[in-house]
Design a protein around this motif. Structure first.
Motif: not given
Length: 180
Positions: A33-48
């Motif tokens: 949700k934060l990534a959708e409403v801001t210009a910040l990148r979501w870094l999902e560590i488990s996936k990375i």
């Protein structure tokens, strides 16, 4: 209300935020949700970690792979130095403090958490360990131990209303950071 931002010693155009907490407390939902409403990148560590072969041996007792922390940190250094990231992971102790401007630790009551983890198929030692982690506030204590206490904030994450409230609080924090 979340305290005013503590300004970084590193000059970045946008903040780096760590969202941590026991598995099942709602980190990924909040970060998405934060990534959708801001210009910040979501870094999902488990996936990375999985996508970049930053995993070591498999732990059958906890039904998970062990993270190769050094390889992961080396791979993230550049993107973290730029800023503008929301990092999502259940542990915080191995991330360098310099990477983050604020740390949000999500918490949930154990009844809600049990139900969420049970739906994910957690059982045995893995389920028991995660519930105990939440009971004893291990993630919150870890964050307070490894980061300046003034940048660590605990947010309850049990229902949709709290999710929306937490998104608003973090967006207000981001705006204060950007304004200063």
């Amino acid at each position: 209300m979340v305290d005013a931002p503590q300004y970084p010693t590193i000059n970045r155009e946008a903040p780096n935020i760590l969202v941590t907490g026991t598995p099942g407390v709602g980190k990924s939902t909040l970060c998405k949700k934060l990534a959708e409403v801001t210009a910040l990148r979501w870094l999902e560590i488990s996936k990375i970690a999985k996508d970049n072969n930053c995993l070591q041996e498999y732990d059958p007792e906890f039904d998970t792979h062990v993270l190769d922390e050094d390889k992961l940190m080396d791979g993230l250094e550049e993107v973290m130095s730029i800023g503008g990231n929301i990092v999502d992971y259940h542990s915080s102790e191995f991330f360098p403090e310099r990477w983050f401007d604020v740390v949000f630790v999500l918490t949930a009551d154990t009844s809600s958490l049990y139900d969420r983890l049970n739906l994910r198929g957690y059982s045995g030692k893995k389920l028991e360990s995660n519930i105990e982690c939440e009971i004893f506030k291990i993630c919150l204590d870890e964050a307070k131990q490894f980061y300046r206490t003034q940048i660590v904030h605990s947010l309850e994450s049990i229902n949709e209303a709290q999710l929306e409230e937490n998104v608003q609080k973090i967006c207000q924090w981001i705006q204060m950071w950007l304004n200063n």
